[in-house]
Design a protein around this motif. Structure first.
Motif, mmCIF file in Angstrom:
data_model
loop_
_atom_site.group_PDB
_atom_site.id
_atom_site.type_symbol
_atom_site.label_atom_id
_atom_site.label_comp_id
_atom_site.label_asym_id
_atom_site.label_seq_id
_atom_site.Cartn_x
_atom_site.Cartn_y
_atom_site.Cartn_z
ATOM 1 N N GLY A 31 50.017 16.542 -55.934
ATOM 2 C CA GLY A 31 50.187 17.965 -55.905
ATOM 3 C C GLY A 31 49.473 18.680 -57.056
ATOM 4 N N SER A 32 49.836 17.905 -58.343
ATOM 5 C CA SER A 32 49.062 18.530 -59.507
ATOM 6 C C SER A 32 47.433 18.667 -59.521
ATOM 7 C CB SER A 32 49.519 17.570 -60.520
ATOM 8 O OG SER A 32 50.676 17.697 -60.851
ATOM 9 N N SER A 33 47.099 17.761 -58.754
ATOM 10 C CA SER A 33 45.558 17.585 -58.643
ATOM 11 C C SER A 33 45.007 18.524 -57.688
ATOM 12 C CB SER A 33 45.055 16.052 -58.195
ATOM 13 O OG SER A 33 45.236 15.069 -58.898
ATOM 14 N N LEU A 34 45.727 18.636 -56.463
ATOM 15 C CA LEU A 34 45.553 19.666 -55.805
ATOM 16 C C LEU A 34 45.502 21.046 -56.286
ATOM 17 C CD1 LEU A 34 44.497 19.496 -52.844
ATOM 18 C CD2 LEU A 34 46.968 19.931 -52.073
ATOM 19 N N ARG A 35 46.541 21.228 -56.974
ATOM 20 C CA ARG A 35 46.698 22.744 -57.660
ATOM 21 C C ARG A 35 45.555 22.874 -58.773
ATOM 22 N NH1 ARG A 35 51.141 21.726 -60.763
ATOM 23 N NH2 ARG A 35 52.432 21.617 -58.721
ATOM 24 N N GLU A 36 45.056 21.854 -59.563
ATOM 25 C CA GLU A 36 44.164 22.208 -60.555
ATOM 26 C C GLU A 36 42.787 22.273 -59.711
ATOM 27 O OE1 GLU A 36 42.446 22.373 -64.093
ATOM 28 O OE2 GLU A 36 44.695 22.147 -63.926
ATOM 29 N N PHE A 37 42.516 21.666 -58.621
ATOM 30 C CA PHE A 37 41.301 21.853 -57.705
ATOM 31 C C PHE A 37 41.678 23.305 -57.404
ATOM 32 C CE2 PHE A 37 39.104 21.754 -53.813
ATOM 33 C CZ PHE A 37 37.922 21.478 -54.243
ATOM 34 N N LYS A 38 42.496 23.694 -56.820
ATOM 35 C CA LYS A 38 42.536 25.313 -56.341
ATOM 36 C C LYS A 38 42.396 26.038 -57.469
ATOM 37 C CE LYS A 38 45.838 28.439 -53.875
ATOM 38 N NZ LYS A 38 47.110 28.519 -53.541
ATOM 39 N N ASN A 39 42.754 25.901 -58.576
ATOM 40 C CA ASN A 39 42.499 26.852 -59.795
ATOM 41 C C ASN A 39 41.082 26.902 -60.075
ATOM 42 O OD1 ASN A 39 45.285 27.826 -59.614
ATOM 43 N ND2 ASN A 39 45.665 26.166 -61.424
ATOM 44 N N THR A 41 38.381 26.015 -58.105
ATOM 45 C CA THR A 41 37.524 26.907 -57.203
ATOM 46 C C THR A 41 37.948 28.323 -57.360
ATOM 47 O OG1 THR A 41 39.134 26.303 -55.710
ATOM 48 C CG2 THR A 41 37.314 24.757 -55.781
ATOM 49 N N LYS A 42 38.928 28.639 -57.721
ATOM 50 C CA LYS A 42 39.286 29.990 -57.588
ATOM 51 C C LYS A 42 38.479 30.960 -58.624
ATOM 52 C CE LYS A 42 42.890 33.563 -58.022
ATOM 53 N NZ LYS A 42 44.287 33.654 -58.383
ATOM 54 N N GLY A 43 38.572 30.122 -60.008
ATOM 55 C CA GLY A 43 37.673 30.372 -61.113
ATOM 56 C C GLY A 43 36.192 30.649 -60.723
ATOM 57 N N LEU A 44 35.661 29.513 -59.830
ATOM 58 C CA LEU A 44 34.365 29.605 -59.390
ATOM 59 C C LEU A 44 33.954 30.767 -58.667
ATOM 60 C CD1 LEU A 44 33.558 25.888 -58.732
ATOM 61 C CD2 LEU A 44 32.678 27.147 -60.687
ATOM 62 N N VAL A 45 34.620 30.923 -57.652
ATOM 63 C CA VAL A 45 34.577 32.287 -56.844
ATOM 64 C C VAL A 45 34.706 33.370 -57.787
ATOM 65 C CG1 VAL A 45 35.622 33.409 -54.773
ATOM 66 C CG2 VAL A 45 35.492 31.155 -54.786
ATOM 67 N N GLU A 46 35.500 33.988 -58.259
ATOM 68 C CA GLU A 46 35.700 35.084 -59.305
ATOM 69 C C GLU A 46 34.446 35.052 -60.217
ATOM 70 O OE1 GLU A 46 39.503 34.440 -61.394
ATOM 71 O OE2 GLU A 46 40.511 34.928 -59.801
ATOM 72 N N ASP A 47 33.716 34.034 -60.749
ATOM 73 C CA ASP A 47 32.768 34.130 -61.566
ATOM 74 C C ASP A 47 31.534 34.568 -60.983
ATOM 75 O OD1 ASP A 47 34.076 33.036 -63.852
ATOM 76 O OD2 ASP A 47 33.230 30.974 -63.772
ATOM 77 N N ASP A 48 31.316 34.062 -59.548
ATOM 78 C CA ASP A 48 30.311 34.490 -58.632
ATOM 79 C C ASP A 48 30.414 35.928 -58.403
ATOM 80 O OD1 ASP A 48 29.273 31.929 -58.478
ATOM 81 O OD2 ASP A 48 30.134 31.378 -56.722
ATOM 82 N N GLN A 49 31.655 36.550 -58.118
ATOM 83 C CA GLN A 49 31.887 37.863 -57.868
ATOM 84 C C GLN A 49 31.662 38.697 -58.946
ATOM 85 O OE1 GLN A 49 36.074 37.997 -56.539
ATOM 86 N NE2 GLN A 49 35.547 37.549 -54.344
#
Length: 68
Positions: A31-39, A41-49
């Motif tokens: 669960g911790s790994s999945l949460r970290e991965f989600k955060n 990838t969210k940061g990467l998407v925001e950077d692209d925007q």
């Protein structure tokens, strides 16, 4: 998508392989790994925007200079 029966079989096999003491620890780590991965990838998407918006602003500025 796996049905409920296959999920039950997977859970039983995991219980037999890892044991009842290790299974909650493994679930917490997963669960911790999945949460970290989600955060991440969210940061990467925001950077692209942000990059896209900066590019749009630059294009508008260039067009304004061309009009002058």
């Amino acid at each position: 998508m796996p049905g409920p029966m296959s999920l039950i079989i997977i859970a039983i096999i995991a219980l037999l392989v890892f044991g009842p003491k290790k299974l909650p620890e493994i679930g917490k780590a997963f669960g911790s790994s999945l949460r970290e991965f989600k955060n991440a990838t969210k940061g990467l998407v925001e950077d692209d925007q942000v990059k896209d918006k900066k590019a749009e602003v630059l294009q508008v500025e260039v067009k304004k200079e061309e009009v002058k």
